[in-house]
Design a protein around this motif. Structure first.
Motif, PDB file in Angstrom:
ATOM      1  N   ASP A  93       1.081  -1.098   0.147  1.00 48.75           N
ATOM      2  CA  ASP A  93      -0.662  -0.236  -0.125  1.00 48.75           C
ATOM      3  C   ASP A  93       0.941   1.610  -0.013  1.00 48.75           C
ATOM      4  O   ASP A  93       1.507   1.539   0.622  1.00 48.75           O
ATOM      5  CB  ASP A  93      -0.902  -0.139   1.145  1.00 48.75           C
ATOM      6  N   ALA A  94       0.527   2.424  -0.617  1.00 46.76           N
ATOM      7  CA  ALA A  94       1.544   3.324  -0.567  1.00 46.76           C
ATOM      8  C   ALA A  94       0.516   4.441  -1.114  1.00 46.76           C
ATOM      9  O   ALA A  94      -0.182   4.422  -2.435  1.00 46.76           O
ATOM     10  CB  ALA A  94       2.270   3.359  -1.994  1.00 46.76           C
ATOM     11  N   SER A  95       1.244   5.442  -0.869  1.00 44.15           N
ATOM     12  CA  SER A  95       0.467   6.556  -0.373  1.00 44.15           C
ATOM     13  C   SER A  95       1.743   8.262  -1.417  1.00 44.15           C
ATOM     14  O   SER A  95       0.938   8.867  -1.277  1.00 44.15           O
ATOM     15  CB  SER A  95      -0.340   7.290   1.030  1.00 44.15           C
ATOM     16  N   ARG A  96       2.186   6.949  -1.832  1.00 44.28           N
ATOM     17  CA  ARG A  96       3.187   8.184  -3.141  1.00 44.28           C
ATOM     18  C   ARG A  96       3.522   6.733  -3.857  1.00 44.28           C
ATOM     19  O   ARG A  96       3.729   6.004  -3.236  1.00 44.28           O
ATOM     20  CB  ARG A  96       3.957   8.692  -2.429  1.00 44.28           C
ATOM     21  N   PRO A  97       3.968   7.266  -5.003  1.00 50.33           N
ATOM     22  CA  PRO A  97       3.906   6.745  -5.999  1.00 50.33           C
ATOM     23  C   PRO A  97       5.545   6.101  -5.170  1.00 50.33           C
ATOM     24  O   PRO A  97       6.790   6.765  -5.058  1.00 50.33           O
ATOM     25  CB  PRO A  97       4.741   7.533  -7.122  1.00 50.33           C
ATOM     26  N   THR A 114       3.544  -3.997 -10.928  1.00 48.71           N
ATOM     27  CA  THR A 114       2.105  -3.562 -11.329  1.00 48.71           C
ATOM     28  C   THR A 114       2.247  -2.456 -10.686  1.00 48.71           C
ATOM     29  O   THR A 114       1.564  -3.138  -8.877  1.00 48.71           O
ATOM     30  CB  THR A 114       1.337  -4.389 -11.761  1.00 48.71           C
ATOM     31  N   GLU A 115       1.711  -1.453 -11.009  1.00 52.34           N
ATOM     32  CA  GLU A 115       1.245  -0.573  -9.881  1.00 52.34           C
ATOM     33  C   GLU A 115       0.094   0.299 -10.144  1.00 52.34           C
ATOM     34  O   GLU A 115      -0.373  -0.035 -11.953  1.00 52.34           O
ATOM     35  CB  GLU A 115       2.281   1.461 -10.485  1.00 52.34           C
ATOM     36  N   ILE A 116      -0.905   0.109  -9.626  1.00 53.87           N
ATOM     37  CA  ILE A 116      -2.475   0.217  -9.536  1.00 53.87           C
ATOM     38  C   ILE A 116      -3.228   2.306  -9.001  1.00 53.87           C
ATOM     39  O   ILE A 116      -2.436   1.637  -7.510  1.00 53.87           O
ATOM     40  CB  ILE A 116      -2.899  -0.814  -9.206  1.00 53.87           C
ATOM     41  N   THR A 117      -3.441   2.613  -9.179  1.00 52.88           N
ATOM     42  CA  THR A 117      -4.136   3.903  -8.747  1.00 52.88           C
ATOM     43  C   THR A 117      -5.162   3.205  -7.921  1.00 52.88           C
ATOM     44  O   THR A 117      -6.179   2.089  -9.118  1.00 52.88           O
ATOM     45  CB  THR A 117      -4.239   4.776 -10.361  1.00 52.88           C
ATOM     46  N   VAL A 118      -5.747   3.549  -6.634  1.00 52.75           N
ATOM     47  CA  VAL A 118      -7.291   2.669  -6.203  1.00 52.75           C
ATOM     48  C   VAL A 118      -7.579   3.818  -5.541  1.00 52.75           C
ATOM     49  O   VAL A 118      -9.269   3.608  -6.009  1.00 52.75           O
ATOM     50  CB  VAL A 118      -6.525   1.631  -5.227  1.00 52.75           C
ATOM     51  N   ASP A 173       5.051   9.314  10.621  1.00 50.38           N
ATOM     52  CA  ASP A 173       7.030   9.786  10.416  1.00 50.38           C
ATOM     53  C   ASP A 173       7.549   9.683   9.309  1.00 50.38           C
ATOM     54  O   ASP A 173       6.781   9.535   8.722  1.00 50.38           O
ATOM     55  CB  ASP A 173       7.096   8.179  12.004  1.00 50.38           C
ATOM     56  N   THR A 174       8.104   9.839   9.460  1.00 49.93           N
ATOM     57  CA  THR A 174       9.148  10.103   8.040  1.00 49.93           C
ATOM     58  C   THR A 174       9.405   8.912   7.133  1.00 49.93           C
ATOM     59  O   THR A 174       9.409   8.675   6.326  1.00 49.93           O
ATOM     60  CB  THR A 174      10.667   9.703   8.589  1.00 49.93           C
ATOM     61  N   ASP A 175       8.987   7.435   7.933  1.00 51.55           N
ATOM     62  CA  ASP A 175       8.881   6.677   6.889  1.00 51.55           C
ATOM     63  C   ASP A 175       7.327   6.692   6.445  1.00 51.55           C
ATOM     64  O   ASP A 175       6.484   5.578   5.035  1.00 51.55           O
ATOM     65  CB  ASP A 175       8.433   4.963   7.689  1.00 51.55           C
ATOM     66  N   SER A 176       6.603   7.369   6.124  1.00 51.07           N
ATOM     67  CA  SER A 176       5.132   7.522   5.844  1.00 51.07           C
ATOM     68  C   SER A 176       4.812   8.116   4.718  1.00 51.07           C
ATOM     69  O   SER A 176       5.777   9.210   4.414  1.00 51.07           O
ATOM     70  CB  SER A 176       4.505   8.133   6.583  1.00 51.07           C
ATOM     71  N   GLY A 177       3.849   7.834   3.066  1.00 56.35           N
ATOM     72  CA  GLY A 177       4.127   8.320   2.466  1.00 56.35           C
ATOM     73  C   GLY A 177       3.737   9.934   2.736  1.00 56.35           C
ATOM     74  O   GLY A 177       3.421  10.768   1.976  1.00 56.35           O
ATOM     75  N   THR A 178       2.348   9.664   3.156  1.00 47.95           N
ATOM     76  CA  THR A 178       2.095  11.740   3.665  1.00 47.95           C
ATOM     77  C   THR A 178       2.929  12.233   3.921  1.00 47.95           C
ATOM     78  O   THR A 178       2.330  13.332   3.981  1.00 47.95           O
ATOM     79  CB  THR A 178       1.323  10.678   5.227  1.00 47.95           C
ATOM     80  N   TYR A 264      -1.949   3.964  -4.508  1.00 48.85           N
ATOM     81  CA  TYR A 264      -1.862   2.900  -5.125  1.00 48.85           C
ATOM     82  C   TYR A 264      -1.345   1.810  -4.870  1.00 48.85           C
ATOM     83  O   TYR A 264      -1.327   2.095  -3.247  1.00 48.85           O
ATOM     84  CB  TYR A 264       0.139   3.939  -5.718  1.00 48.85           C
ATOM     85  N   ILE A 265      -2.022   0.491  -4.909  1.00 50.61           N
ATOM     86  CA  ILE A 265      -0.951  -0.415  -4.523  1.00 50.61           C
ATOM     87  C   ILE A 265      -0.253  -0.550  -5.339  1.00 50.61           C
ATOM     88  O   ILE A 265      -0.124  -0.714  -6.946  1.00 50.61           O
ATOM     89  CB  ILE A 265      -2.541  -1.217  -4.306  1.00 50.61           C
TER      90      ILE A 265
END
Length: 313
Positions: A93-97, A114-118, A173-178, A264-265
C-alpha cells in the motif's frame, strides 16, 4: 490365570492407545497427503492511509474465499516498500509513487511490479475540537509552522490576531508517504520538516493526540478525519485561490489544492501468477470505488478501474 488376563488387558490398552494416536495425527493433517483445504496467504503492508481501503477489500474478498488469509500491515509507505522490494510481501500500500531508489532496489532483487491507482485522498489538516479561532490557513502559514528549524510554538506567532496559546504538532513519521507528500507540497522539498513534533506511523495515535490536546494541529488522510469528525475540526486550506475545505467533492474535482493526491497499491508480478492474488486484485479494482467511499476516500471513475483490469490481462 490372573497374569494371562492382565496381559490381555495390557495389549487391549496399547491397541486402543495406538488407534487414538493415529486418529489424532489424521485429524491434525499428519502424513504426506494433503486434505486439499490448506489455507493460502496474501501479504500486504505499507501506508496507513491506504490501509482502510485494503482492509475493507480484504474483508469482503474473504467472505467468498475464507481459505485465503490476508494480513494487512501499517508500517508506512516507506516501511512497506522496504519489505516489498526484497520480495517479502505480495502487495504494498502506498500514498505516494515508488521512489527511484526503491525501484532500483526492486530491480536489483529481481522484483518486477505493477502500479495500480485505487482512489483519491485529500490530506487533511486537523485541530482539536475546542479550537474555534482558526478555520483556514494559507500554504505559506502552514510552511511557517512546519518548515525545518521553525520556531513557531504559539498560535499568535502564526497570526497576531490568534490567541496566546501553545501550538503543539502531531504528524506521520518519516517512513510515511503522507509525510513525503505534505513536506513536498507545503515546505517545497520532500522530507524537509521540523523534527520537534509527535510522530507516529499509526494515524489513530495522531487522532488521539490531537483530540486530547486543545492547542494541537496534525495531519493525515481524509478517511481518518471523516471517521473522527466528532472529535476534530478540519482546516480549509488556501492554496492561492481562496479557502477550500477537504470533501468528497473538492477532492474529486481537484479544487482542494495542493493537498489532493492519488493512492496506490503495488503488486509483485510474480505474486500475480498465483490465482488467488490475481483474483484478489481484480476483486480490488471491481470494488475499490465503492469501498473507498465507504471508508472516507474518493473513488476513481469506473472506466479507470476497468482499464487497469484490462491491462492485467
Amino acid at each position: 490365570m490372573q497374569k494371562t488376563e492382565q496381559r490381555k488387558l495390557s495389549k487391549l490398552a496399547l491397541t486402543l492407545i495406538s488407534v487414538l494416536i493415529v486418529a489424532i495425527i489424521a485429524a491434525c493433517g499428519g502424513g504426506e497427503s494433503g486434505s486439499g483445504n490448506e489455507s493460502t496467504e496474501i501479504t500486504i503492508d505499507g501506508s496507513s492511509t491506504v490501509f482502510p481501503i485494503s482492509q475493507a477489500v480484504a474483508e469482503e474478498f474473504r467472505r467468498d474465499h475464507p481459505e485465503v488469509q490476508i494480513p494487512v500491515g501499517i508500517s508506512g509507505t516507506g516501511g512497506g516498500f522496504k519489505r516489498f522490494v526484497t520480495g517479502e510481501t505480495d502487495i504494498s500500500d502506498a500514498s505516494r509513487p515508488i521512489k527511484e531508489s526503491e525501484a532500483a532496489l526492486a530491480a536489483k532483487n529481481g522484483i518486477e511490479y505493477t502500479e495500480i491507482t485505487v482512489a483519491y485522498d485529500g490530506l487533511s489538516i486537523v485541530l482539536n475540537r475546542a479550537n474555534d479561532f482558526v478555520t483556514c490557513l494559507t500554504i505559506d502559514e502552514l510552511k511557517s509552522i512546519w518548515e525545518p528549524n521553525s520556531s513557531v510554538s504559539n498560535w499568535n506567532q502564526v497570526r497576531s490576531s490568534f490567541p496566546d496559546k501553545p501550538l503543539r504538532l502531531y504528524g506521520p513519521d518519516t517512513d510515511s508517504g503522507t509525510f513525503d507528500y505534505f513536506t513536498a507540497e507545503v515546505n517545497g522539498e520532500e522530507d524537509a520538516s521540523r523534527s520537534d513534533y509527535t510522530a507516529s506511523s499509526d494515524d489513530n495515535v495522531l487522532v488521539q493526540g490531537v483530540s486530547g490536546d486543545q492547542g494541537a494541529m496534525g495531519y493525515f488522510g481524509f478517511a481518518y478525519y471523516t471517521e473522527n469528525a466528532s472529535l476534530l475540526n478540519v482546516l480549509s486550506v488556501d492554496g492561492g485561490a481562496g479557502c477550500v475545505e477537504p470533501s468528497v467533492q473538492t477532492i474529486n474535482d481537484g479544487s482542494y489544492n495542493p493537498l489532493s493526491r492519488e493512492m496506490y497499491i503495488y503488486v509483485n508480478n510474480a505474486s500475480l501468477e498465483r490465482p488467488e492474488v490475481r483474483d484478489f486484485i481484480e476483486f480490488y479494482l471491481n470494488n475499490a470505488g465503492e469501498l473507498a467511499e465507504e471508508v472516507g476516500y474518493v473513488g476513481l471513475p469506473q472506466a479507470d478501474y476497468q482499464a487497469q483490469i484490462d491491462a492485467l490481462n
